[in-house]
Design a protein around this motif. Structure first.
Motif, PDB file in Angstrom:
ATOM      1  N   ASP A 183      -3.606  -5.883  -0.319  1.00 53.03           N
ATOM      2  CA  ASP A 183      -4.825  -6.102   0.464  1.00 53.03           C
ATOM      3  C   ASP A 183      -4.513  -5.877   1.943  1.00 53.03           C
ATOM      4  OD1 ASP A 183      -7.191  -6.896   1.603  1.00 53.03           O
ATOM      5  OD2 ASP A 183      -7.313  -8.802   0.519  1.00 53.03           O
ATOM      6  N   ARG A 184      -5.114  -4.853   2.539  1.00 49.07           N
ATOM      7  CA  ARG A 184      -4.909  -4.562   3.960  1.00 49.07           C
ATOM      8  C   ARG A 184      -5.750  -5.464   4.862  1.00 49.07           C
ATOM      9  NH1 ARG A 184      -2.475   0.165   5.526  1.00 49.07           N
ATOM     10  NH2 ARG A 184      -3.650   0.067   7.471  1.00 49.07           N
ATOM     11  N   HIS A 185      -6.669  -6.212   4.299  1.00 53.34           N
ATOM     12  CA  HIS A 185      -7.509  -7.130   5.075  1.00 53.34           C
ATOM     13  C   HIS A 185      -8.323  -6.403   6.150  1.00 53.34           C
ATOM     14  CE1 HIS A 185      -4.904  -9.966   3.069  1.00 53.34           C
ATOM     15  NE2 HIS A 185      -3.868  -9.490   3.714  1.00 53.34           N
ATOM     16  N   GLY A 186      -8.683  -5.145   5.858  1.00 52.16           N
ATOM     17  CA  GLY A 186      -9.544  -4.402   6.771  1.00 52.16           C
ATOM     18  C   GLY A 186      -8.848  -3.784   7.957  1.00 52.16           C
ATOM     19  N   THR A 225      -3.569   1.433   0.442  1.00 54.05           N
ATOM     20  CA  THR A 225      -2.233   1.411   1.028  1.00 54.05           C
ATOM     21  C   THR A 225      -1.338   2.405   0.302  1.00 54.05           C
ATOM     22  OG1 THR A 225      -2.445  -0.938   1.593  1.00 54.05           O
ATOM     23  CG2 THR A 225      -0.212  -0.055   1.478  1.00 54.05           C
ATOM     24  N   ARG A 226      -0.602   3.205   1.043  1.00 58.89           N
ATOM     25  CA  ARG A 226       0.346   4.146   0.433  1.00 58.89           C
ATOM     26  C   ARG A 226       1.682   3.457   0.226  1.00 58.89           C
ATOM     27  NH1 ARG A 226      -0.213   9.527   4.127  1.00 58.89           N
ATOM     28  NH2 ARG A 226       0.551  10.634   2.290  1.00 58.89           N
ATOM     29  N   LEU A 227       2.312   3.720  -0.903  1.00 61.95           N
ATOM     30  CA  LEU A 227       3.622   3.155  -1.190  1.00 61.95           C
ATOM     31  C   LEU A 227       4.708   3.995  -0.532  1.00 61.95           C
ATOM     32  CD1 LEU A 227       3.329   2.184  -4.974  1.00 61.95           C
ATOM     33  CD2 LEU A 227       2.881   0.793  -2.936  1.00 61.95           C
ATOM     34  N   TRP A 228       5.660   3.323   0.078  1.00 59.91           N
ATOM     35  CA  TRP A 228       6.773   3.983   0.757  1.00 59.91           C
ATOM     36  C   TRP A 228       7.911   4.213  -0.225  1.00 59.91           C
ATOM     37  CZ3 TRP A 228       7.209   3.580   6.524  1.00 59.91           C
ATOM     38  CH2 TRP A 228       6.049   3.077   7.127  1.00 59.91           C
ATOM     39  N   LYS A 229       8.528   5.376  -0.123  1.00 64.87           N
ATOM     40  CA  LYS A 229       9.715   5.642  -0.942  1.00 64.87           C
ATOM     41  C   LYS A 229      10.901   4.828  -0.434  1.00 64.87           C
ATOM     42  CE  LYS A 229      12.968   9.242  -2.290  1.00 64.87           C
ATOM     43  NZ  LYS A 229      13.835  10.096  -1.536  1.00 64.87           N
ATOM     44  N   THR A 230      11.025   4.743   0.902  1.00 63.69           N
ATOM     45  CA  THR A 230      12.101   3.982   1.537  1.00 63.69           C
ATOM     46  C   THR A 230      11.507   3.153   2.668  1.00 63.69           C
ATOM     47  OG1 THR A 230      13.692   5.754   1.074  1.00 63.69           O
ATOM     48  CG2 THR A 230      14.326   4.132   2.732  1.00 63.69           C
ATOM     49  N   PRO A 231      11.778   1.853   2.724  1.00 65.05           N
ATOM     50  CA  PRO A 231      11.231   1.035   3.807  1.00 65.05           C
ATOM     51  C   PRO A 231      11.552   1.597   5.190  1.00 65.05           C
ATOM     52  CG  PRO A 231      12.204  -0.369   2.139  1.00 65.05           C
ATOM     53  CD  PRO A 231      12.574   1.045   1.775  1.00 65.05           C
ATOM     54  N   GLY A 232      10.526   1.751   6.010  1.00 62.51           N
ATOM     55  CA  GLY A 232      10.716   2.206   7.380  1.00 62.51           C
ATOM     56  C   GLY A 232      10.757   3.708   7.571  1.00 62.51           C
ATOM     57  N   ASP A 278       1.599   9.518  -6.448  1.00 62.23           N
ATOM     58  CA  ASP A 278       0.654   8.669  -7.162  1.00 62.23           C
ATOM     59  C   ASP A 278       0.802   7.220  -6.710  1.00 62.23           C
ATOM     60  OD1 ASP A 278      -1.456   8.177  -8.917  1.00 62.23           O
ATOM     61  OD2 ASP A 278      -0.126   7.743 -10.604  1.00 62.23           O
ATOM     62  N   GLY A 279       1.094   7.042  -5.417  1.00 66.21           N
ATOM     63  CA  GLY A 279       1.356   5.706  -4.909  1.00 66.21           C
ATOM     64  C   GLY A 279       0.312   5.208  -3.931  1.00 66.21           C
ATOM     65  N   CYS A 280      -0.938   5.638  -4.077  1.00 60.61           N
ATOM     66  CA  CYS A 280      -2.020   5.141  -3.217  1.00 60.61           C
ATOM     67  C   CYS A 280      -2.691   3.971  -3.937  1.00 60.61           C
ATOM     68  CB  CYS A 280      -3.028   6.251  -2.925  1.00 60.61           C
ATOM     69  SG  CYS A 280      -4.278   5.782  -1.708  1.00 60.61           S
ATOM     70  N   VAL A 281      -2.547   2.772  -3.384  1.00 64.40           N
ATOM     71  CA  VAL A 281      -3.022   1.555  -4.043  1.00 64.40           C
ATOM     72  C   VAL A 281      -4.243   1.028  -3.305  1.00 64.40           C
ATOM     73  CG1 VAL A 281      -2.375  -0.737  -4.860  1.00 64.40           C
ATOM     74  CG2 VAL A 281      -0.617   1.023  -4.621  1.00 64.40           C
ATOM     75  N   ARG A 282      -5.341   0.846  -4.016  1.00 63.22           N
ATOM     76  CA  ARG A 282      -6.572   0.363  -3.412  1.00 63.22           C
ATOM     77  C   ARG A 282      -6.518  -1.154  -3.220  1.00 63.22           C
ATOM     78  NH1 ARG A 282     -10.164   4.242  -2.949  1.00 63.22           N
ATOM     79  NH2 ARG A 282     -11.796   2.761  -2.355  1.00 63.22           N
ATOM     80  N   VAL A 306       5.979  -1.697  -0.141  1.00 62.33           N
ATOM     81  CA  VAL A 306       4.767  -1.970   0.625  1.00 62.33           C
ATOM     82  C   VAL A 306       5.105  -3.018   1.681  1.00 62.33           C
ATOM     83  CG1 VAL A 306       3.999  -3.813  -0.952  1.00 62.33           C
ATOM     84  CG2 VAL A 306       2.306  -2.575   0.410  1.00 62.33           C
ATOM     85  N   LYS A 307       4.415  -2.937   2.806  1.00 64.65           N
ATOM     86  CA  LYS A 307       4.632  -3.950   3.833  1.00 64.65           C
ATOM     87  C   LYS A 307       4.183  -5.312   3.320  1.00 64.65           C
ATOM     88  CE  LYS A 307       4.411  -1.075   7.982  1.00 64.65           C
ATOM     89  NZ  LYS A 307       3.816  -0.925   9.323  1.00 64.65           N
ATOM     90  N   VAL A 308       4.984  -6.329   3.607  1.00 68.17           N
ATOM     91  CA  VAL A 308       4.679  -7.680   3.145  1.00 68.17           C
ATOM     92  C   VAL A 308       3.336  -8.154   3.690  1.00 68.17           C
ATOM     93  CG1 VAL A 308       5.417 -10.098   3.304  1.00 68.17           C
ATOM     94  CG2 VAL A 308       7.080  -8.314   2.749  1.00 68.17           C
TER      95      VAL A 308
END
Length: 326
Positions: free
Chosen positions: A244-247, A254-261, A269-273, A307-309
């Motif tokens: 949840d991006r909270h707007g 939110t797109r999923l990162w392969k590697t943090p940062g 296929d990592g776009c999460v609604r 994903v970012k916490v």
């Protein structure tokens, strides 16, 4: 070839930029800004890790033991201390082990992450060669692929024989990928050790328990039964959570990162609604730069990514109060 070799993966010790920003600013230059040295505590951590590996290997008959390292200052110093504890003074630098965020951004031969080591970097150990082994163009290409670091470690193992032990000193970004691949809990601290084995006949990496290896401590949060909050779920590293991006930014996915940062390296296929429930697969992990903390998640279709916490909330709740702060 049949048989298997030990693959022991160690993260570098404490780095100066994360431990003492004041001292780091005194020595930071445009040339070394992505290549901080170890702290004195980092050297001690590395020696302790070497002693632990020595104990774990004492019951194994080995044809030889080879210490490899990413060619950054912090990893070379860590490898030097580990090698001395293992009874060798040789460290082989390898471009394939430089999986840090800066190397993934700029390439393993970028001046930001690849410089001749200073006299103090290696302590009493010696470099087996310089420049590092490995073809930079091939390695950079592999790093951009899914599970690319895993494939590079397999390639390195393939150049050896059964009954050998490889000690690989590298960075958290690659260790996370290896841990996911073999089914280990995804978490790393300074000088954490992952024991793996590479099977030459099946060409597979697997987790391994060596007699004498220290067991991983059980987090206190897992020994108790606290009230279930987002923080307790995050600390445990497992359980259902909601993306949840909270707007923020007017975005609803939110797109999923392969590697943090590492921006631009997104999971296919990592776009999460917003509102999608996913499975948490790791506790929060830091990242280089100013991107904040990340957690590994898995979608119901099996796709995994980071994903970012701050883009997570507790499953079964709504609103801002249950989300982790940005």
């Amino acid at each position: 070839m049949s048989g298997a070799c030990n693959v022991i993966v160690i993260r570098h010790g404490q780095r100066l930029d994360e431990a003492d920003r004041v001292e780091w600013r005194k020595i930071r230059t445009p040339e070394n800004q992505d290549d901080p040295p170890l702290t004195e505590e980092g050297w001690k951590q590395a020696a302790a890790a070497g002693a632990e590996v020595r104990k774990a290997l004492q019951h194994h008959q080995l044809a030889s033991l080879i210490v490899y390292s990413s060619p950054t200052a912090r990893t070379l110093s860590t490898a030097a201390a580990v090698a001395m504890e293992l009874g060798t003074d040789r460290v082989t630098p390898a471009h394939a082990l430089n999986c840090c965020a800066a190397a993934q951004h700029h390439g393993v031969e970028s001046k930001r992450v690849f410089r001749d080591p200073s006299a103090s970097t290696m302590g009493n150990a010696q470099l087996a060669c310089w420049p590092p082994v490995g073809v930079a163009k091939h390695i950079d290409g592999m790093m951009r692929r899914q599970s690319g670091f895993v494939k590079l470690v397999k390639e390195l193992a393939e150049s050896h024989n059964a009954d050998e032990s490889l000690v690989l000193v590298t960075h958290r970004e690659g260790i996370w990928e290896l841990q996911q691949h073999v089914g280990l809990k995804t978490t790393v601290s300074y000088c954490s050790i992952s024991y793996l084995t590479y099977d030459f006949s099946t060409q597979k990496l697997r987790k391994r328990t060596l007699q004498g290896a220290a067991p991983s401590p059980v987090p206190k949060a897992m020994l108790e039964a606290p009230e279930v909050t987002l923080q307790t779920v995050l600390d445990s590293g497992s359980g259902p959570v909601v993306v949840d991006r909270h707007g923020r930014g007017g975005q609803t996915s939110t797109r999923l990162w392969k590697t943090p940062g590492v921006r631009g390296a997104w999971v296919e296929d990592g776009c999460v609604r917003d509102g999608e429930e996913v499975e948490l697969c790791s506790p929060p992990q830091p990242s280089d730069g100013n991107e904040g903390e990340f957690a590994l998640i898995r979608r119901k279709n099996g796709v995994q990514g980071w994903v970012k916490v701050c883009n997570l909330r507790l499953a079964g709740t709504r609103g801002y109060m249950t989300s982790a702060g940005c």
